[in-house]
Structure formats: C-alpha cells, structure tokens
Enzyme design. Structure first.
Site, mmCIF file in Angstrom:
data_model
loop_
_atom_site.group_PDB
_atom_site.id
_atom_site.type_symbol
_atom_site.label_atom_id
_atom_site.label_comp_id
_atom_site.label_asym_id
_atom_site.label_seq_id
_atom_site.Cartn_x
_atom_site.Cartn_y
_atom_site.Cartn_z
ATOM 1 N N TYR A 159 0.886 -1.154 0.000
ATOM 2 C CA TYR A 159 0.000 0.000 0.000
ATOM 3 C C TYR A 159 0.928 1.208 0.000
ATOM 4 O O TYR A 159 1.874 1.267 0.795
ATOM 5 C CB TYR A 159 -0.883 0.058 1.241
ATOM 6 C CG TYR A 159 -1.765 -1.140 1.458
ATOM 7 C CD1 TYR A 159 -2.408 -1.773 0.404
ATOM 8 C CD2 TYR A 159 -1.966 -1.627 2.750
ATOM 9 C CE1 TYR A 159 -3.231 -2.869 0.612
ATOM 10 C CE2 TYR A 159 -2.787 -2.714 2.977
ATOM 11 C CZ TYR A 159 -3.420 -3.337 1.914
ATOM 12 O OH TYR A 159 -4.229 -4.412 2.143
ATOM 13 N N CYS A 167 1.586 2.964 3.525
ATOM 14 C CA CYS A 167 1.821 2.140 4.713
ATOM 15 C C CYS A 167 3.242 2.401 5.190
ATOM 16 O O CYS A 167 4.187 2.344 4.400
ATOM 17 C CB CYS A 167 1.638 0.670 4.364
ATOM 18 S SG CYS A 167 2.329 -0.471 5.568
#
Length: 361
Positions: free
Chosen positions: A96, A99
C-alpha cells in the site's frame, strides 16, 4: 513463504510539492530566518454488506493495527527488474503506497539503488496477493537464482542488507536465518514473530567492517525497533486527531484510490468519522496524551537528540538502517497537517531534508 505478524499499520499521504513547485509551500517552509522550526487500527471497522467492507478495506489499507495506509490500486512508478544485470536480484514489492512499513522498505531499496517493480494492492479485495497465504503487506518477491517470498518489513530489510554485504551466502540461505516463531497476542490472537529480525547475519570479519564499534550495531538495532514499536503508533492518532484532519486524510484516499462516485463519497465521510473514533481508542491503548501532537513532537526530538549535532545521520556521513526506518515511517504523513506541524514545532527538518537528498541521489 514465510509468515509474519500483520504489518500494514498506518499511513498518511504524499505531499504535493514532491511532484513539482508549489505556489504556496507548506507552513514549515515559510519560516523567518534564524527561527528554529525543526531539523532537515488496532481493530477493523464493523459493518455489513458492501458498505462495511468498503470502509473496512480502506481502514486496513490505511493502517491495520496502527492507523491507515492508502486505499489506492493505481500502479506507482516502476523500477523494472529487467534492467538488472544477469544474476542480480530481481525484486517485486507488493504494497500500500503510504503504509509506513512499505515506506520503510522503499526507502531502503531506493537508498541502495536496487531496481524493483511495485504492485499496488487493492486493500479491499487484495487480489494482487491472492498467491500468498500471508495476507498483509509489504511482501517482497525476490529472485537471486531461485524465487523467494519475504514478509515483514524488518526481515526484508535485514535479509537483503545481509545479502548485499555477504555474497558468500545465497539469499535462500540468508532468509532461513529468520524463521517465524508462533506467538499469541494479548487478545489471544495467533501471530508469527521474528525474534532476530533486526540482526544482520554476518560473519566476524563482515561485522567488524560494517560495525567497527559494537555500540554502533546496538544503537542501530535499538532505534530500528523503536521505529516499529513506538514511532509508528503515533501516526494514526495524529493523522486522525480531529474530524477535519480525518476528513482531509480520507479525501486524499478517495482522490488517489480507485473508487466509484458513490463509493468515494461513502469512504470519505463514513470512513473519516469511523477512523476519528478509532484513533481515540488507539490513543488510549498506547497511553498517549490528550494532545497527541505532544507525543509526536517528543518522539521526533528524541530521535534528533540521539543523532546528535556532530553527525549528519545516525550512521555518520551516510544513513544506516535506523535512519532509513525512521524516515520511512515519518514520510507517510507528508501532505497532512500533522506533518507540517511536526516540521514547524520540532527539530527534525535538517535531518529529514538530508535524508530526502541522499535517497533521491
């Protein structure tokens, strides 16, 4: 494939000035000369049907245990593995975008000039990682003669760093030095942990070359662990500190992510409200102050103090793994109010800008 504890703990957003010059730079850029501004979900969201799944997916994309990561499917810049010379590492990172654990891995790979391909994972369906029994990110697929799957950001970094230093061992052998250990969380959930994930698996000669003084290795390991165990837990409560900040965070998610019109509106407003309350629970769980900014300021100033005035980085003239870990965690807040406040009210800016410089090189 190795298994690891859940990773995706939090994230913010990328700031606009990275892509070009802004007409109005962030507040921490607009400081008067001489003024010292700075130096250089635990749980998912309950719901039913598609709407609950949407918010839950977005929430986990934005952080899992500690906060939020970007709910975007778009493909990022690609570092083609085919550009590597024959016999070199071929790397693919499943992530992601914001993240902090994924950001740590990217900072490490970029700093060491390792070409890699990025696959952005849909946080709701996660079909991009359907090949893996391990359902968290980051996941690094590495091929140095034989394909391997590496999980857990700190294991990824330690294993690849060991491989770069010690070409005596195959990457497969190095990865075997980081076996997963099954443990139970306080809530009785079964997870996998790596007790030695902050260690580089070097022989005595290599260790002395990389860490000429024992204290250097101890310091690096201490602050890598600090970034994972403390710093990352400050991100979510700060990014979602107020309803306004929560809405700004989800506005970024919707703009950058692959949402339909109605899905985007739902994720933006319902998700922002939900994560605002989740952040309050996280604040209580980690025993943070009423104004969580104070904890953030204290943490980053503690880091700056540890680096000291006589070093450019904790690693000396060049960053070490602790520098890369702290930078990777902090930069997920870029573009958000919490990041600008941190730059204005702490001593992090000079070090942070030095880190940007060396990684961009």
């Amino acid at each position: 494939p190795l298994s690891a504890r859940p990773q995706s703990k939090m994230a913010g957003a990328g700031r606009a000035w990275r892509a070009g010059t802004l007409l109005l730079p962030p507040a921490w850029r607009l400081r008067a000369p001489g003024r010292a501004f700075g130096a250089a979900a635990g749980r998912g969201i309950s719901g039913s049907g598609g709407s609950g799944r949407l918010v839950l997916g977005a929430a986990f994309a934005l952080g899992g245990g500690a906060g939020l990561c970007l709910a975007a499917r778009q493909r990022l810049q690609e570092h083609s593995a085919t550009e590597l010379p024959a016999g070199s590492l071929q790397l693919t990172l499943y992530q992601y975008k914001t993240c902090p654990f994924c950001s740590k891995v990217r900072a490490f790979l970029d700093y060491h000039g390792l070409p890699y391909e990025i696959v952005e994972v849909n946080p709701i369906m996660r079909k991009e990682i359907k090949f893996s029994s391990y359902r968290k990110v980051p996941i690094l697929l590495a091929n140095a003669g034989s394909p391997l799957q590496l999980n857990d950001s700190s294991v990824i970094i330690s294993a690849i760093k060991t491989y770069l230093i010690s070409r005596r061992n195959s990457l497969e052998e190095i990865v075997s030095f980081y076996p997963p250990v099954k443990t139970m969380t306080e809530r009785g959930k079964e997870v996998f942990e790596y007790e030695n994930k902050y260690w580089l698996m070097l022989d005595e000669k290599e260790t002395k070359r990389v860490y000429p003084v024992k204290e250097v290795r101890v310091e690096e390991m201490k602050w890598r662990k600090w970034a994972d165990d403390w710093l990352v837990h400050l991100i979510s409560p700060n990014v979602y500190r107020t309803p306004k900040e929560a809405l700004a965070s989800f506005d970024y998610i919707v703009r950058e992510g692959k949402f339909g019109t109605l899905e985007g509106l739902f994720a933006k407003y319902v998700g922002a409200v939900a994560m605002f309350f989740v952040s309050k629970r996280l604040k209580k769980r980690h025993q943070l102050r009423e104004d969580v900014r104070e904890d953030l300021y204290e943490a980053v100033n503690e880091w700056v103090k540890a680096v000291g005035k006589n070093r450019l980085f904790m690693g000396g003239n060049q960053p070490n793994l602790a520098d890369l870990a702290v930078y990777g965690v902090l930069r997920v807040m870029e573009g958000l109010e919490a990041f600008d406040d941190m730059m204005v009210h702490t001593n992090i800016q000079p070090w942070y800008e030095r880190m940007e410089g060396v990684i961009q090189k």
